[in-house]
Design a protein around this motif. Structure first.
Motif, PDB file in Angstrom:
ATOM      1  N   ILE A 141      65.709  13.712  69.767  1.00 38.14           N
ATOM      2  CA  ILE A 141      66.035  12.524  70.556  1.00 38.14           C
ATOM      3  C   ILE A 141      67.512  12.559  70.894  1.00 38.14           C
ATOM      4  CG2 ILE A 141      64.224  11.126  69.451  1.00 38.14           C
ATOM      5  CD1 ILE A 141      66.492   9.786  67.830  1.00 38.14           C
ATOM      6  N   ARG A 142      67.868  11.875  71.960  1.00 32.65           N
ATOM      7  CA  ARG A 142      69.269  11.699  72.306  1.00 32.65           C
ATOM      8  C   ARG A 142      69.722  10.358  71.763  1.00 32.65           C
ATOM      9  NH1 ARG A 142      72.165  15.798  73.212  1.00 32.65           N
ATOM     10  NH2 ARG A 142      73.585  14.602  74.565  1.00 32.65           N
ATOM     11  N   ALA A 143      70.862  10.371  71.089  1.00 33.17           N
ATOM     12  CA  ALA A 143      71.384   9.151  70.473  1.00 33.17           C
ATOM     13  C   ALA A 143      72.898   9.155  70.563  1.00 33.17           C
ATOM     14  CB  ALA A 143      70.925   9.045  69.012  1.00 33.17           C
ATOM     15  N   TRP A 144      73.470   8.008  70.238  1.00 39.08           N
ATOM     16  CA  TRP A 144      74.923   7.863  70.204  1.00 39.08           C
ATOM     17  C   TRP A 144      75.361   7.676  68.754  1.00 39.08           C
ATOM     18  CZ3 TRP A 144      78.511   8.017  74.218  1.00 39.08           C
ATOM     19  CH2 TRP A 144      77.963   8.145  75.504  1.00 39.08           C
ATOM     20  N   ALA A 145      76.460   8.307  68.395  1.00 39.88           N
ATOM     21  CA  ALA A 145      77.012   8.200  67.043  1.00 39.88           C
ATOM     22  C   ALA A 145      78.476   7.812  67.144  1.00 39.88           C
ATOM     23  CB  ALA A 145      76.860   9.513  66.291  1.00 39.88           C
ATOM     24  N   ASP A 146      78.998   7.201  66.060  1.00 42.63           N
ATOM     25  CA  ASP A 146      80.414   6.852  66.047  1.00 42.63           C
ATOM     26  C   ASP A 146      81.168   7.802  65.129  1.00 42.63           C
ATOM     27  OD1 ASP A 146      79.785   6.085  63.473  1.00 42.63           O
ATOM     28  OD2 ASP A 146      79.889   3.937  63.873  1.00 42.63           O
ATOM     29  N   THR A 147      82.456   7.567  64.986  1.00 41.38           N
ATOM     30  CA  THR A 147      83.299   8.463  64.194  1.00 41.38           C
ATOM     31  C   THR A 147      82.974   8.402  62.706  1.00 41.38           C
ATOM     32  OG1 THR A 147      84.991   6.713  64.137  1.00 41.38           O
ATOM     33  CG2 THR A 147      85.199   8.410  65.841  1.00 41.38           C
ATOM     34  N   GLU A 148      82.217   7.393  62.279  1.00 46.11           N
ATOM     35  CA  GLU A 148      81.809   7.276  60.876  1.00 46.11           C
ATOM     36  C   GLU A 148      80.493   7.992  60.614  1.00 46.11           C
ATOM     37  OE1 GLU A 148      83.722   5.910  58.616  1.00 46.11           O
ATOM     38  OE2 GLU A 148      85.245   5.418  60.125  1.00 46.11           O
ATOM     39  N   GLY A 149      79.933   8.603  61.631  1.00 42.69           N
ATOM     40  CA  GLY A 149      78.673   9.308  61.440  1.00 42.69           C
ATOM     41  C   GLY A 149      77.457   8.419  61.457  1.00 42.69           C
ATOM     42  N   ARG A 150      77.569   7.257  62.060  1.00 43.68           N
ATOM     43  CA  ARG A 150      76.438   6.331  62.131  1.00 43.68           C
ATOM     44  C   ARG A 150      75.849   6.338  63.538  1.00 43.68           C
ATOM     45  NH1 ARG A 150      79.919   1.370  59.886  1.00 43.68           N
ATOM     46  NH2 ARG A 150      81.125   2.189  61.663  1.00 43.68           N
ATOM     47  N   ILE A 151      74.535   6.203  63.615  1.00 45.74           N
ATOM     48  CA  ILE A 151      73.884   6.044  64.910  1.00 45.74           C
ATOM     49  C   ILE A 151      74.173   4.635  65.411  1.00 45.74           C
ATOM     50  CG2 ILE A 151      71.696   6.024  66.120  1.00 45.74           C
ATOM     51  CD1 ILE A 151      72.588   8.789  65.305  1.00 45.74           C
ATOM     52  N   THR A 152      74.591   4.530  66.658  1.00 49.16           N
ATOM     53  CA  THR A 152      75.001   3.240  67.192  1.00 49.16           C
ATOM     54  C   THR A 152      74.528   3.105  68.633  1.00 49.16           C
ATOM     55  OG1 THR A 152      76.887   1.775  67.548  1.00 49.16           O
ATOM     56  CG2 THR A 152      77.229   4.122  67.984  1.00 49.16           C
ATOM     57  N   GLU A 153      74.850   2.007  69.247  1.00 51.89           N
ATOM     58  CA  GLU A 153      74.503   1.782  70.643  1.00 51.89           C
ATOM     59  C   GLU A 153      75.492   2.531  71.543  1.00 51.89           C
ATOM     60  OE1 GLU A 153      71.938   0.150  71.875  1.00 51.89           O
ATOM     61  OE2 GLU A 153      71.184  -0.375  69.870  1.00 51.89           O
ATOM     62  N   PRO A 154      75.080   2.873  72.756  1.00 54.01           N
ATOM     63  CA  PRO A 154      76.022   3.508  73.685  1.00 54.01           C
ATOM     64  C   PRO A 154      77.108   2.522  74.110  1.00 54.01           C
ATOM     65  CG  PRO A 154      73.967   3.007  74.792  1.00 54.01           C
ATOM     66  CD  PRO A 154      73.731   2.753  73.340  1.00 54.01           C
ATOM     67  N   PRO A 155      78.211   3.008  74.642  1.00 49.65           N
ATOM     68  CA  PRO A 155      79.261   2.095  75.117  1.00 49.65           C
ATOM     69  C   PRO A 155      78.723   1.148  76.185  1.00 49.65           C
ATOM     70  CG  PRO A 155      80.076   4.354  75.017  1.00 49.65           C
ATOM     71  CD  PRO A 155      78.596   4.425  74.790  1.00 49.65           C
ATOM     72  N   LEU A 156      79.351   0.007  76.274  1.00 51.20           N
ATOM     73  CA  LEU A 156      78.929  -0.965  77.274  1.00 51.20           C
ATOM     74  C   LEU A 156      79.057  -0.388  78.677  1.00 51.20           C
ATOM     75  CD1 LEU A 156      80.648  -4.201  75.884  1.00 51.20           C
ATOM     76  CD2 LEU A 156      78.211  -3.644  75.803  1.00 51.20           C
ATOM     77  N   THR A 157      78.080  -0.669  79.519  1.00 53.47           N
ATOM     78  CA  THR A 157      78.118  -0.217  80.898  1.00 53.47           C
ATOM     79  C   THR A 157      78.798  -1.272  81.777  1.00 53.47           C
ATOM     80  OG1 THR A 157      75.974  -1.212  81.423  1.00 53.47           O
ATOM     81  CG2 THR A 157      75.971   1.035  80.530  1.00 53.47           C
ATOM     82  N   ARG A 158      79.053  -0.919  83.023  1.00 52.60           N
ATOM     83  CA  ARG A 158      79.653  -1.872  83.956  1.00 52.60           C
ATOM     84  C   ARG A 158      78.748  -3.093  84.143  1.00 52.60           C
ATOM     85  NH1 ARG A 158      83.902  -0.110  87.164  1.00 52.60           N
ATOM     86  NH2 ARG A 158      84.469   2.087  86.910  1.00 52.60           N
TER      87      ARG A 158
END
Length: 213
Positions: A141-158
């Motif tokens: 799957i494609r996912a977003w992660a942060d610098t802490e190594g946690r799966i998170t939501e993608p950045p806010l869109t316009r």
């Protein structure tokens, strides 16, 4: 034989010297008549002032709140874009089956599963991500992660930034009339208490002169 003087009754809320003249709830306080009290005219001016204030303040509140919210969410989106990155993750186990496969709810449902991915430093990480029902183990799957190594939501869109700012502006626009209504109610209650206090004072001076036989 003299009897006790009855207690003072509260004054009529809407005095009108001419019972045959139809009452106009929005204008009777502006009409001249002998029974109109200073408090009645004051209440009319307060209502008019608050109405004009609400009309003037509502668009201002919308613009200021919307602009502040837009700048806030824009900063948040930039921070998220700088600290989040997209990864390819592999599911560690099967996702649960939905109770109603093929339904609209099943198409929208997501279940948490453990996934494995490689972070931007090359380290293998495990975290929890939400996937569609019945996703088998070993799926990518494609996912977003942060610098802490946690799966998170993608950045806010316009679009999300715009919608969030617009929502804040609408809430501000609704809050102004509510605040005006609360202020009007508070002022009316103060005037009513003042009228009743004066009525009791006048009755206290008049009652001793009355006798009932």
């Amino acid at each position: 034989m003299a009897r006790a003087i009855p207690p003072a009754q509260p004054p009529p809320e809407h005095p009108d010297p001419d019972p045959d003249e139809p009452r106009h709830a929005l204008t009777w306080r502006w009409r001249r008549n002998p029974l109109r009290r200073p408090a009645d005219l004051a209440q009319a001016w307060i209502a008019l002032g608050l109405f004009l204030a609400v009309l003037a303040a509502t668009p201002v509140a919308m613009v200021l709140t919307g602009d502040a919210a837009h700048r806030h969410y824009l900063r948040t989106a930039r921070q998220q874009a700088a600290t989040r990155y997209e990864v390819t993750a592999v599911t560690e186990h099967d996702a649960p089956r939905h109770l109603e496969p093929g339904s609209d709810e099943a198409g929208k449902a997501r279940y948490p599963v453990t996934v494995r991915f490689t972070d931007d430093a090359g380290r293998t990480r495990t975290a929890e991500a939400e996937v569609p029902p019945s996703t088998p183990a070993g799926s990518t799957i494609r996912a977003w992660a942060d610098t802490e190594g946690r799966i998170t939501e993608p950045p806010l869109t316009r679009d999300q930034i715009r919608d969030s700012a617009l929502g804040c502006a609408v809430l501000a626009a609704l809050a102004v009339p509510v605040a005006g209504a609360v202020a009007h109610r508070w002022a009316v209650r103060r005037l009513e208490r003042r009228n009743l206090a004066r009525w009791d004072e006048d009755w206290a001076r008049t009652a001793p002169r009355w006798t009932v036989r």
